[in-house]
Design a protein around this motif. Structure first.
Motif, PDB file in Angstrom:
ATOM      1  N   ALA A  74      32.414 -18.536  72.902  1.00  0.00           N
ATOM      2  CA  ALA A  74      32.166 -18.026  74.255  1.00  0.00           C
ATOM      3  C   ALA A  74      32.713 -16.618  74.437  1.00  0.00           C
ATOM      4  N   ALA A  75      33.852 -16.329  73.799  1.00  0.00           N
ATOM      5  CA  ALA A  75      34.473 -15.014  73.973  1.00  0.00           C
ATOM      6  C   ALA A  75      35.564 -14.832  72.936  1.00  0.00           C
ATOM      7  N   ILE A  76      36.001 -13.577  72.804  1.00  0.00           N
ATOM      8  CA  ILE A  76      37.068 -13.208  71.867  1.00  0.00           C
ATOM      9  C   ILE A  76      38.224 -12.607  72.654  1.00  0.00           C
ATOM     10  N   GLY A  77      39.435 -13.042  72.319  1.00  0.00           N
ATOM     11  CA  GLY A  77      40.641 -12.440  72.866  1.00  0.00           C
ATOM     12  C   GLY A  77      41.414 -11.750  71.762  1.00  0.00           C
ATOM     13  N   VAL A  78      41.911 -10.563  72.041  1.00  0.00           N
ATOM     14  CA  VAL A  78      42.665  -9.768  71.065  1.00  0.00           C
ATOM     15  C   VAL A  78      44.119  -9.676  71.502  1.00  0.00           C
ATOM     16  N   THR A  79      45.019  -9.926  70.572  1.00  0.00           N
ATOM     17  CA  THR A  79      46.438  -9.678  70.810  1.00  0.00           C
ATOM     18  C   THR A  79      46.999  -8.963  69.598  1.00  0.00           C
ATOM     19  N   ASN A  80      48.035  -8.181  69.795  1.00  0.00           N
ATOM     20  CA  ASN A  80      48.392  -7.222  68.755  1.00  0.00           C
ATOM     21  C   ASN A  80      49.869  -6.880  68.739  1.00  0.00           C
ATOM     22  N   GLN A  81      50.324  -6.408  67.551  1.00  0.00           N
ATOM     23  CA  GLN A  81      51.619  -5.754  67.473  1.00  0.00           C
ATOM     24  C   GLN A  81      51.545  -4.533  68.396  1.00  0.00           C
ATOM     25  N   ARG A  82      52.522  -4.393  69.252  1.00  0.00           N
ATOM     26  CA  ARG A  82      52.490  -3.319  70.248  1.00  0.00           C
ATOM     27  C   ARG A  82      53.104  -2.043  69.670  1.00  0.00           C
ATOM     28  N   GLU A  83      53.097  -0.981  70.427  1.00  0.00           N
ATOM     29  CA  GLU A  83      53.760   0.291  70.095  1.00  0.00           C
ATOM     30  C   GLU A  83      53.255   0.960  68.823  1.00  0.00           C
ATOM     31  N   THR A  84      52.801   0.194  67.841  1.00  0.00           N
ATOM     32  CA  THR A  84      52.276   0.778  66.605  1.00  0.00           C
ATOM     33  C   THR A  84      51.119   1.708  66.958  1.00  0.00           C
ATOM     34  N   THR A  85      51.143   2.900  66.383  1.00  0.00           N
ATOM     35  CA  THR A  85      50.332   4.024  66.860  1.00  0.00           C
ATOM     36  C   THR A  85      49.312   4.471  65.815  1.00  0.00           C
ATOM     37  N   ILE A  86      48.062   4.548  66.254  1.00  0.00           N
ATOM     38  CA  ILE A  86      46.963   4.968  65.366  1.00  0.00           C
ATOM     39  C   ILE A  86      46.205   6.111  66.029  1.00  0.00           C
ATOM     40  N   LEU A  87      45.934   7.151  65.257  1.00  0.00           N
ATOM     41  CA  LEU A  87      45.058   8.236  65.683  1.00  0.00           C
ATOM     42  C   LEU A  87      43.879   8.294  64.731  1.00  0.00           C
ATOM     43  N   TRP A  88      42.667   8.400  65.287  1.00  0.00           N
ATOM     44  CA  TRP A  88      41.489   8.420  64.421  1.00  0.00           C
ATOM     45  C   TRP A  88      40.449   9.412  64.925  1.00  0.00           C
ATOM     46  N   ASP A  89      39.555   9.763  64.029  1.00  0.00           N
ATOM     47  CA  ASP A  89      38.487  10.715  64.311  1.00  0.00           C
ATOM     48  C   ASP A  89      37.335   9.980  64.984  1.00  0.00           C
ATOM     49  N   ARG A  90      36.971  10.444  66.176  1.00  0.00           N
ATOM     50  CA  ARG A  90      35.904   9.783  66.928  1.00  0.00           C
ATOM     51  C   ARG A  90      34.579   9.790  66.163  1.00  0.00           C
ATOM     52  N   ASN A  91      34.321  10.843  65.413  1.00  0.00           N
ATOM     53  CA  ASN A  91      33.028  11.005  64.741  1.00  0.00           C
ATOM     54  C   ASN A  91      32.918  10.188  63.465  1.00  0.00           C
ATOM     55  N   THR A  92      33.993  10.154  62.684  1.00  0.00           N
ATOM     56  CA  THR A  92      33.939   9.445  61.398  1.00  0.00           C
ATOM     57  C   THR A  92      34.443   8.013  61.489  1.00  0.00           C
ATOM     58  N   GLY A  93      35.232   7.729  62.526  1.00  0.00           N
ATOM     59  CA  GLY A  93      35.819   6.404  62.636  1.00  0.00           C
ATOM     60  C   GLY A  93      36.952   6.171  61.653  1.00  0.00           C
ATOM     61  N   ARG A  94      37.455   7.238  61.062  1.00  0.00           N
ATOM     62  CA  ARG A  94      38.534   7.122  60.074  1.00  0.00           C
ATOM     63  C   ARG A  94      39.857   7.581  60.675  1.00  0.00           C
ATOM     64  N   PRO A  95      40.950   6.906  60.358  1.00  0.00           N
ATOM     65  CA  PRO A  95      42.260   7.355  60.830  1.00  0.00           C
ATOM     66  C   PRO A  95      42.633   8.685  60.199  1.00  0.00           C
ATOM     67  N   ILE A  96      43.389   9.503  60.934  1.00  0.00           N
ATOM     68  CA  ILE A  96      43.811  10.801  60.401  1.00  0.00           C
ATOM     69  C   ILE A  96      45.190  10.713  59.752  1.00  0.00           C
ATOM     70  N   TYR A  97      45.862   9.569  59.916  1.00  0.00           N
ATOM     71  CA  TYR A  97      47.169   9.347  59.312  1.00  0.00           C
ATOM     72  C   TYR A  97      47.400   7.845  59.340  1.00  0.00           C
ATOM     73  N   ASN A  98      48.309   7.366  58.525  1.00  0.00           N
ATOM     74  CA  ASN A  98      48.666   5.956  58.583  1.00  0.00           C
ATOM     75  C   ASN A  98      49.181   5.582  59.974  1.00  0.00           C
ATOM     76  N   ALA A  99      49.045   4.317  60.331  1.00  0.00           N
ATOM     77  CA  ALA A  99      49.644   3.819  61.571  1.00  0.00           C
ATOM     78  C   ALA A  99      51.158   3.908  61.449  1.00  0.00           C
ATOM     79  N   ILE A 100      51.802   4.478  62.465  1.00  0.00           N
ATOM     80  CA  ILE A 100      53.263   4.486  62.510  1.00  0.00           C
ATOM     81  C   ILE A 100      53.691   3.234  63.259  1.00  0.00           C
TER      82      ILE A 100
END
Length: 495
Positions: A74-100
């Motif tokens: 019926a639906a999907i719920g997402v839960t996650n490790q918080r504070e961990t930080t990801i930056l990615w390129d909108r065009n390529t969908g690839r991260p620009i650095y590892n998640a801190i």
């Protein structure tokens, strides 16, 4: 309406997918660990593509293994490790650095500079948080400072920031949804928890372009959809892991609290519709809630909970499996005077000492492996007790019972010691996967799979109750030793 709700539980060391039916029974569970990256002392990273691929893999494996059609979900719920930080390129969908990762201490110097600039009190008042490298804001700045051209691209809207929920929802929706929820936004140290908006003064101080930030929504509504074999499944639940667990434990009323024993330990108390400011080293955060009904919580965070048992297993080789810790702890009548303070990446609440480091105190020639293992087990309970006492001081409420969950809540030795040292009852639920259950409940309510919170609460059942059995004199002596050991660990590293 489908027959199931799918929870995607993206944690610090593994990604899991759990399928719940209408009675909240676990129909199936798949889990996959992924590598931890330690570039330098005190630095912790993840590969964002490993996070995504492992989460997608367990989702696909669960559906295939249990012969579930996508239309049955019926639906999907997402839960996650918080504070961990990801930056990615909108065009390529690839991260620009590892998640801190939330545990990483590399940005302690940036935090110090914010405090020196006179922003310490402003941060606490605005975001509810204590200035610390734990939170996302300084991690964003570090990546923008160290990846060439990143800040300029971010200003042009080409680089996006997200906590892990944002990253996964963006990937699963094919880039259609760049969102987060109030609970995750409240962990960034750049979000005003009173106005429910990103704070321009803190964005300016950290030189973070607003256009790279996700849209913030409630924890229970439609964010996007994932396409599985041609069927669209709506993503309708989103909450940081600890707030999801608070919801899954049905702590819907003011004064109700839970403690999660995972990689870290996280104690949260529902404080109702108004934020409660802590004067005892806790933080104020937003609890998971439904649209138009923001609620708040007090939280205390222990950085190294179950992580100390993993350390005994992986680095010291004292045990072969994490479950062996309870066995060895039980072989010793006590710790022989040994205390272990697992301040591997500093101390969290209520101390907030970025420069503390781990120590083992009280070792004699007669110290055995079982003493150190027991001291490690007890350290989890001592740290959690520090949070309980701080919370009691802030609220004026005596915590006579505490709901518990997380992997280590299955450790009967630890739970009994927690009850003894806390002098209160410990309640362990029938379903210990409360983080995933909370995400599932939030998703289910959004699509009418469950009617409301009352229906969810009616299904909560206690599996085990641990009552205190320790004398006051012994408890006082143990706590005196613990406080002394913590004092030895503090301020070890020079700023």
């Amino acid at each position: 309406m489908g027959k199931y709700i799918l929870a995607l539980d993206q944690g610090t060391t593994s990604s899991r997918a759990i399928l719940f039916d209408h009675e909240q029974n676990i129909v199936g569970l798949e889990q996959r660990e992924f590598p931890q990256i330690y570039p330098r002392e005190g630095w912790v990273e993840h590969d964002p593509m490993e996070i995504y691929s492992s989460q997608y893999a367990v989702m696909a494996e669960l559906i295939a293994k249990y012969n579930i059609f996508a239309r049955d979900i019926a639906a999907i719920g997402v839960t996650n490790q918080r504070e961990t930080t990801i930056l990615w390129d909108r065009n390529t969908g690839r991260p620009i650095y590892n998640a801190i990762v939330w545990q990483c201490r590399r940005t302690a110097g940036i935090v110090d500079s914010l405090i020196k600039a006179g922003l310490g009190d402003y941060i606490k008042k605005t975001t509810g948080l204590v200035p610390d490298a734990y939170f996302s804001g300084t991690k964003i700045k570090w990546i923008l400072d160290h990846v060439e051209g990143a800040r300029e691209k971010a200003r042009d809207g080409e680089i996006l920031f997200g906590t892990v929920d944002s990253w996964l929802i963006w990937k699963f929706s094919g880039g259609a949804a760049h969102v987060t929820d109030y609970t995750n936004a409240s962990r960034t140290m750049i979000y005003d928890i009173h106005r429910l908006d990103w704070d321009d003064r803190l964005l300016d101080a950290l030189d973070i372009p607003r256009q790279m930030l996700p849209e913030v929504k409630s924890s229970s509504e439609i964010y996007g959809a994932v396409n599985i074999r041609g069927d669209e499944i709506p993503i309708t639940g989103d909450a940081g892991d600890q707030q999801a667990a608070l919801f899954g434990q049905c702590c819907f009323e003011k004064g109700e609290a839970k403690n999660t024993y995972g990689t870290g330990c996280f104690l949260l108390m529902n404080t109702g519709e108004s934020p409660a400011e802590s004067k005892n080293g806790l933080i104020t955060t937003i609890a998971a809630g439904l649209p138009g009904n923001p609620r708040y919580a007090l939280e205390g965070s222990v950085f190294a909970g179950g992580a100390v048992i993993q350390w005994l297993r992986d680095e010291l080789r004292f045990i072969s499996e994490s479950a062996d810790a309870a066995y060895y702890a039980g072989k010793a009548a006590d710790t022989g005077g040994v205390y272990l303070v697992p301040a591997f990446t500093g101390l969290g609440a209520p101390y907030w000492d970025m420069y503390a480091r781990g120590c083992i105190m009280g070792i004699t020639r007669g110290t055995r492996r079982s003493h150190i293992v027991r001291a490690a087990e007890e350290s989890i309970a001592y740290q959690s007790l520090d949070l309980v006492r701080a919370m009691e001081k802030d609220t004026g409420l005596r915590l006579e019972e505490l709901k518990v969950d997380g992997g280590a809540s299955g450790d009967a030795f630890l739970m009994q010691f927690q009850a003894d040292i806390m002098e209160g009852n410990i309640l362990r639920p029938r379903i210990r996967e409360t983080t995933a259950l909370g995400a599932a409940c939030l998703a289910g309510i959004a699509v009418g799979f469950w009617k409301d919170q009352n229906e969810i609460k009616s299904r909560w059942k206690c599996d085990a109750l641990f009552r205190p059995a320790m004398g006051e004199e012994k408890r006082a002596a143990l706590l005196s030793g613990w406080r002394k050991a913590v004092g030895r660990s503090r301020g070890w590293v020079e700023p």
